[in-house]
Design a protein around this motif. Structure first.
Motif, PDB file in Angstrom:
ATOM      1  N   GLY A 203       0.814  -1.221   0.000  1.00 51.81           N
ATOM      2  CA  GLY A 203       0.000   0.000   0.000  1.00 51.81           C
ATOM      3  C   GLY A 203       0.845   1.267   0.000  1.00 51.81           C
ATOM      4  N   ASP A 204       0.171   2.403  -0.223  1.00 52.63           N
ATOM      5  CA  ASP A 204       0.868   3.691  -0.324  1.00 52.63           C
ATOM      6  C   ASP A 204       1.421   4.186   1.009  1.00 52.63           C
ATOM      7  OD1 ASP A 204       0.631   4.039  -3.047  1.00 52.63           O
ATOM      8  OD2 ASP A 204      -1.355   4.983  -2.895  1.00 52.63           O
ATOM      9  N   GLY A 205       1.023   3.556   2.120  1.00 51.82           N
ATOM     10  CA  GLY A 205       1.495   4.002   3.430  1.00 51.82           C
ATOM     11  C   GLY A 205       2.891   3.501   3.779  1.00 51.82           C
ATOM     12  N   LYS A 206       3.493   2.661   2.953  1.00 49.58           N
ATOM     13  CA  LYS A 206       4.855   2.168   3.214  1.00 49.58           C
ATOM     14  C   LYS A 206       5.764   2.646   2.088  1.00 49.58           C
ATOM     15  CE  LYS A 206       2.995   1.186   6.303  1.00 49.58           C
ATOM     16  NZ  LYS A 206       2.774   1.090   7.726  1.00 49.58           N
ATOM     17  N   THR A 207       6.539   3.690   2.378  1.00 48.01           N
ATOM     18  CA  THR A 207       7.364   4.326   1.344  1.00 48.01           C
ATOM     19  C   THR A 207       8.855   4.114   1.625  1.00 48.01           C
ATOM     20  OG1 THR A 207       7.586   6.472   2.464  1.00 48.01           O
ATOM     21  CG2 THR A 207       5.593   6.131   1.138  1.00 48.01           C
TER      22      THR A 207
ATOM     23  N   ARG B  83      -3.246  -6.015   4.167  1.00 49.60           N
ATOM     24  CA  ARG B  83      -3.747  -6.072   2.788  1.00 49.60           C
ATOM     25  C   ARG B  83      -4.252  -7.473   2.450  1.00 49.60           C
ATOM     26  NH1 ARG B  83      -1.819  -1.344   3.701  1.00 49.60           N
ATOM     27  NH2 ARG B  83      -3.546  -1.572   5.139  1.00 49.60           N
ATOM     28  N   ARG B  84      -3.581  -8.498   2.956  1.00 48.05           N
ATOM     29  CA  ARG B  84      -4.014  -9.886   2.682  1.00 48.05           C
ATOM     30  C   ARG B  84      -5.353 -10.186   3.335  1.00 48.05           C
ATOM     31  NH1 ARG B  84      -0.443  -8.462   0.515  1.00 48.05           N
ATOM     32  NH2 ARG B  84      -1.998  -8.319  -1.098  1.00 48.05           N
ATOM     33  N   THR B  85      -5.667  -9.473   4.439  1.00 49.70           N
ATOM     34  CA  THR B  85      -6.935  -9.718   5.130  1.00 49.70           C
ATOM     35  C   THR B  85      -7.983  -8.677   4.731  1.00 49.70           C
ATOM     36  OG1 THR B  85      -6.097  -8.470   7.033  1.00 49.70           O
ATOM     37  CG2 THR B  85      -5.865 -10.845   7.132  1.00 49.70           C
ATOM     38  N   GLY B  86      -7.736  -7.985   3.605  1.00 48.72           N
ATOM     39  CA  GLY B  86      -8.753  -7.097   3.059  1.00 48.72           C
ATOM     40  C   GLY B  86      -8.866  -5.736   3.714  1.00 48.72           C
ATOM     41  N   ARG B  87      -7.912  -5.387   4.582  1.00 46.85           N
ATOM     42  CA  ARG B  87      -7.971  -4.072   5.228  1.00 46.85           C
ATOM     43  C   ARG B  87      -7.316  -3.024   4.328  1.00 46.85           C
ATOM     44  NH1 ARG B  87      -7.790  -7.803   9.275  1.00 46.85           N
ATOM     45  NH2 ARG B  87      -8.885  -7.341  11.209  1.00 46.85           N
ATOM     46  N   GLU B  88      -8.029  -1.907   4.148  1.00 47.93           N
ATOM     47  CA  GLU B  88      -7.496  -0.816   3.337  1.00 47.93           C
ATOM     48  C   GLU B  88      -6.424  -0.067   4.114  1.00 47.93           C
ATOM     49  OE1 GLU B  88      -8.220  -0.404   0.243  1.00 47.93           O
ATOM     50  OE2 GLU B  88      -9.876  -1.843   0.186  1.00 47.93           O
ATOM     51  N   ARG B  89      -5.673   0.771   3.390  1.00 47.82           N
ATOM     52  CA  ARG B  89      -4.662   1.602   4.048  1.00 47.82           C
ATOM     53  C   ARG B  89      -5.301   2.400   5.177  1.00 47.82           C
ATOM     54  NH1 ARG B  89      -1.463   6.798   1.472  1.00 47.82           N
ATOM     55  NH2 ARG B  89      -0.344   7.323   3.365  1.00 47.82           N
ATOM     56  N   GLY B  90      -4.659   2.370   6.333  1.00 46.97           N
ATOM     57  CA  GLY B  90      -5.134   3.138   7.472  1.00 46.97           C
ATOM     58  C   GLY B  90      -6.101   2.382   8.364  1.00 46.97           C
ATOM     59  N   ALA B  91      -6.605   1.233   7.884  1.00 43.64           N
ATOM     60  CA  ALA B  91      -7.538   0.464   8.713  1.00 43.64           C
ATOM     61  C   ALA B  91      -6.827  -0.049   9.962  1.00 43.64           C
ATOM     62  CB  ALA B  91      -8.098  -0.711   7.918  1.00 43.64           C
ATOM     63  N   ALA B  92      -7.579  -0.164  11.044  1.00 45.43           N
ATOM     64  CA  ALA B  92      -6.997  -0.641  12.297  1.00 45.43           C
ATOM     65  C   ALA B  92      -6.928  -2.162  12.304  1.00 45.43           C
ATOM     66  CB  ALA B  92      -7.835  -0.160  13.471  1.00 45.43           C
ATOM     67  N   PHE B  93      -5.930  -2.683  12.972  1.00 42.53           N
ATOM     68  CA  PHE B  93      -5.796  -4.117  13.195  1.00 42.53           C
ATOM     69  C   PHE B  93      -5.333  -4.233  14.652  1.00 42.53           C
ATOM     70  CE2 PHE B  93      -4.655  -8.216  10.727  1.00 42.53           C
ATOM     71  CZ  PHE B  93      -5.046  -9.005  11.805  1.00 42.53           C
ATOM     72  N   PRO B  94      -6.297  -4.160  15.581  1.00 38.54           N
ATOM     73  CA  PRO B  94      -5.927  -4.082  17.005  1.00 38.54           C
ATOM     74  C   PRO B  94      -5.004  -5.222  17.420  1.00 38.54           C
ATOM     75  CG  PRO B  94      -8.279  -3.711  16.719  1.00 38.54           C
ATOM     76  CD  PRO B  94      -7.759  -4.158  15.387  1.00 38.54           C
ATOM     77  N   GLY B  95      -4.023  -4.891  18.183  1.00 31.80           N
ATOM     78  CA  GLY B  95      -3.034  -5.882  18.609  1.00 31.80           C
ATOM     79  C   GLY B  95      -1.831  -5.831  17.687  1.00 31.80           C
ATOM     80  N   LEU B  96      -2.079  -6.094  16.423  1.00 29.94           N
ATOM     81  CA  LEU B  96      -0.987  -6.046  15.445  1.00 29.94           C
ATOM     82  C   LEU B  96      -0.404  -4.632  15.358  1.00 29.94           C
ATOM     83  CD1 LEU B  96       0.381  -7.990  13.379  1.00 29.94           C
ATOM     84  CD2 LEU B  96      -1.102  -7.007  11.648  1.00 29.94           C
ATOM     85  N   ASP B  97      -1.284  -3.624  15.291  1.00 27.04           N
ATOM     86  CA  ASP B  97      -0.835  -2.231  15.190  1.00 27.04           C
ATOM     87  C   ASP B  97       0.089  -1.835  16.337  1.00 27.04           C
ATOM     88  OD1 ASP B  97      -2.011  -1.242  12.832  1.00 27.04           O
ATOM     89  OD2 ASP B  97      -3.949  -1.042  13.817  1.00 27.04           O
ATOM     90  N   GLN B  98      -0.183  -2.374  17.527  1.00 22.58           N
ATOM     91  CA  GLN B  98       0.557  -1.951  18.718  1.00 22.58           C
ATOM     92  C   GLN B  98       1.837  -2.758  18.943  1.00 22.58           C
ATOM     93  OE1 GLN B  98      -2.936  -2.386  18.848  1.00 22.58           O
ATOM     94  NE2 GLN B  98      -3.094  -0.195  18.484  1.00 22.58           N
ATOM     95  N   LEU B  99       1.917  -3.927  18.324  1.00 28.65           N
ATOM     96  CA  LEU B  99       3.062  -4.795  18.631  1.00 28.65           C
ATOM     97  C   LEU B  99       3.916  -5.165  17.425  1.00 28.65           C
ATOM     98  CD1 LEU B  99       1.455  -7.053  21.376  1.00 28.65           C
ATOM     99  CD2 LEU B  99       3.426  -5.543  21.665  1.00 28.65           C
TER     100      LEU B  99
END
Ligand code: CTP
Ligand code: K
Ligand code: MG
Length: 181
Positions: free
Chosen positions: A46-50, A110-126
């Motif tokens: 995605g565009d959020g990883k440059t 992205r593999r689990t269908g989440r768009e850029r910026g979508a939250a993935f609780p737990g994963l986002d923090q660790l």
């Protein structure tokens, strides 16, 4: 070690892994790492990883590690603690690993269908913690075992998500980040 000493030690040791993602938020933009490529109909990362965010984030964490190493004796004396210093390969491993963990998380989002910026609780923090620890285990194995004893690792895993939520909340309120996670 006293509990408070363990907390101070853990946060100090992880600082070079905490800064990269925040630096990337400030510095990010430009060409995405995946070059716009898709896999299974969705962006690879995605565009959020440059490239720029990753490079500047890694550089910021590595430089911070060098600065902390210079400051360790005086800060240790002031706090009555004995804080760790960072060999270059440790600072680089923590900083680059934090970025890699965050990139890996975007891949999973992205593999689990989440768009850029979508939250993935737990994963986002660790994500960046796991990335940083695994990477420094490879780049500086003896430093890793000396620095990250089991109690220190427990503090890192418990305290980091809290710190992450607070700093990202502040970045969001300041208008630096699009989402508060
Ligand atoms: N950023 C970057 N390069 C990176 C990581 C972050 O340029 N390796 C910048 C991007 O501008 C990104 C911002 O920092 O939008 C916030 O990072 P993050 O929340 O990790 O990315 P998201 O845009 O939320 O994308 P994703 O859903 O993939 O996490
Ligand atoms: K992220
Ligand atoms: Mg995000």
């Amino acid at each position: 070690m006293e509990t408070v000493d363990t907390v101070v030690w853990a946060l100090w040791a992880m600082l070079p892994a905490y800064i990269p993602n925040n630096a990337a938020v400030l510095a990010g933009g430009g060409r995405p790492i995946d070059g716009g490529r898709t896999w299974g109909g969705r962006r690879v990362l995605g565009d959020g990883k440059t490239w720029r965010g990753t490079l500047i984030g890694t550089a910021a964490g590595t430089l911070l590690a060098l600065g902390l190493t210079q400051a360790a004796p005086s800060v240790s004396a002031a706090l009555g603690a004995d804080l760790p210093t960072f060999p270059l390969r440790a600072g680089l491993g923590l900083a680059f690993g934090a970025m890699l963990g965050d990139i890996g998380a975007s891949f999973l989002k992205r593999r689990t269908g989440r768009e850029r910026g979508a939250a993935f609780p737990g994963l986002d923090q660790l994500d960046f913690v796991v990335g940083a620890l695994l990477c420094v285990l490879v780049t500086a194995p003896s430093w890793f075992t000396e620095t990250f004893t089991l109690p220190v690792l427990v503090v890192v895993v418990v305290a980091t998500p809290v710190l992450h939520l607070v700093t990202n909340g502040i970045a969001y309120l300041l208008g630096l980040k699009n989402e508060p996670w």
